[in-house]
Design an enzyme around this catalytic site. Structure first.
Site, PDB file in Angstrom:
ATOM      1  N   LEU A 151      36.164 -15.787  22.479  1.00 41.89           N
ATOM      2  CA  LEU A 151      36.120 -16.747  23.583  1.00 41.89           C
ATOM      3  C   LEU A 151      35.138 -16.325  24.664  1.00 41.89           C
ATOM      4  O   LEU A 151      34.722 -17.147  25.470  1.00 41.89           O
ATOM      5  CB  LEU A 151      37.508 -16.930  24.195  1.00 41.89           C
ATOM      6  CG  LEU A 151      38.510 -17.600  23.285  1.00 41.89           C
ATOM      7  CD1 LEU A 151      39.865 -17.678  23.962  1.00 41.89           C
ATOM      8  CD2 LEU A 151      38.041 -18.978  22.888  1.00 41.89           C
ATOM      9  N   GLY A 152      34.772 -15.060  24.694  1.00 40.23           N
ATOM     10  CA  GLY A 152      33.801 -14.596  25.670  1.00 40.23           C
ATOM     11  C   GLY A 152      32.359 -14.850  25.255  1.00 40.23           C
ATOM     12  O   GLY A 152      31.441 -14.670  26.048  1.00 40.23           O
TER      13      GLY A 152
ATOM     14  N   ASP B  80      40.954 -13.560  22.951  1.00 44.43           N
ATOM     15  CA  ASP B  80      40.225 -13.242  21.739  1.00 44.43           C
ATOM     16  C   ASP B  80      38.787 -12.995  22.194  1.00 44.43           C
ATOM     17  O   ASP B  80      38.229 -13.800  22.939  1.00 44.43           O
ATOM     18  CB  ASP B  80      40.293 -14.430  20.778  1.00 44.43           C
ATOM     19  CG  ASP B  80      39.637 -14.140  19.440  1.00 44.43           C
ATOM     20  OD1 ASP B  80      38.485 -13.649  19.450  1.00 44.43           O
ATOM     21  OD2 ASP B  80      40.253 -14.396  18.415  1.00 44.43           O
ATOM     22  N   HIS B  81      38.195 -11.905  21.777  1.00 44.83           N
ATOM     23  CA  HIS B  81      36.836 -11.578  22.220  1.00 44.83           C
ATOM     24  C   HIS B  81      35.852 -12.705  21.941  1.00 44.83           C
ATOM     25  O   HIS B  81      34.873 -12.883  22.630  1.00 44.83           O
ATOM     26  CB  HIS B  81      36.343 -10.280  21.570  1.00 44.83           C
ATOM     27  CG  HIS B  81      36.152 -10.403  20.090  1.00 44.83           C
ATOM     28  ND1 HIS B  81      37.177 -10.246  19.188  1.00 44.83           N
ATOM     29  CD2 HIS B  81      35.050 -10.695  19.363  1.00 44.83           C
ATOM     30  CE1 HIS B  81      36.724 -10.420  17.977  1.00 44.83           C
ATOM     31  NE2 HIS B  81      35.427 -10.698  18.047  1.00 44.83           N
TER      32      HIS B  81
ATOM     33  N   HIS C 105      39.389 -17.424  15.858  1.00 46.82           N
ATOM     34  CA  HIS C 105      38.141 -17.950  16.410  1.00 46.82           C
ATOM     35  C   HIS C 105      38.018 -19.467  16.275  1.00 46.82           C
ATOM     36  O   HIS C 105      37.785 -20.169  17.261  1.00 46.82           O
ATOM     37  CB  HIS C 105      36.940 -17.289  15.748  1.00 46.82           C
ATOM     38  CG  HIS C 105      36.907 -15.809  15.937  1.00 46.82           C
ATOM     39  ND1 HIS C 105      36.012 -15.017  15.267  1.00 46.82           N
ATOM     40  CD2 HIS C 105      37.639 -14.970  16.697  1.00 46.82           C
ATOM     41  CE1 HIS C 105      36.191 -13.756  15.618  1.00 46.82           C
ATOM     42  NE2 HIS C 105      37.186 -13.709  16.475  1.00 46.82           N
TER      43      HIS C 105
ATOM     44  N   ASP D  78      41.323 -13.437  11.180  1.00 37.68           N
ATOM     45  CA  ASP D  78      40.487 -13.216  12.355  1.00 37.68           C
ATOM     46  C   ASP D  78      39.615 -14.425  12.660  1.00 37.68           C
ATOM     47  O   ASP D  78      39.607 -14.926  13.770  1.00 37.68           O
ATOM     48  CB  ASP D  78      39.597 -11.985  12.145  1.00 37.68           C
ATOM     49  CG  ASP D  78      38.787 -11.656  13.387  1.00 37.68           C
ATOM     50  OD1 ASP D  78      39.384 -11.526  14.467  1.00 37.68           O
ATOM     51  OD2 ASP D  78      37.554 -11.550  13.282  1.00 37.68           O
TER      52      ASP D  78
END
Length: 142
Positions: free
Chosen positions: A43-44, A40-41, A103, A98
């Site tokens: 986490l970056g 999942d973006h 998240h 989402d």
């Protein structure tokens, strides 16, 4: 230089259970699980990445960050930037799915997981994933 290649698959991974299962099956016909990395973006993001360092990289916090010394955790989400052109995405996939399902559940699992065998080095992500799965498996559906 010797390296290791992976296929990175960023969410959304399908739009429902059936399409996610089909994507997994199709990818599984080409790649073994060791070569797949689903992310999942969110986490970056730097703060989320720093949670692992904060928890397991500080000798004074690690021994007291557990169920014996912490009775409650509140996770809040505040975003003041709006949807910024992502309205179509949220219309089809949903902001609840989402943000809540992806998240915040990821943040919860990082905060609540037991120390993984490794948090850096070869295959460390498998150990982090395994600990996160243990946390999520303990949560009763509501």
């Amino acid at each position: 230089a010797k390296g290791f290649n992976r296929l990175i698959v960023e969410k959304p991974f399908g739009h429902d259970t059936e399409s996610a299962a089909k994507l997994s099956k199709d990818l599984g016909e080409i790649f073994t699980e060791d070569y797949l990395y689903r992310i999942d973006h969110y986490l970056g993001k730097e703060m989320v990445q720093n949670l692992i360092t904060l928890r397991f990289g500080n000798a004074f916090l690690e021994p007291i960050w557990n169920r014996d010394t912490i009775s409650s955790v509140t996770i809040s989400f505040k975003e003041d930037i709006g949807t910024m052109g992502r309205g179509g995405y949220f219309d089809s996939y949903g902001i609840i799915r989402d943000v809540m399902q992806n998240h915040l559940m990821q943040v919860l699992s990082v905060i609540a997981m037991e120390p993984p065998v490794k948090v850096a080095g070869k295959n460390y992500s498998n150990y982090v994933r395994d600990e996160k799965v243990k946390v999520l498996s303990c949560i009763e559906p509501w």
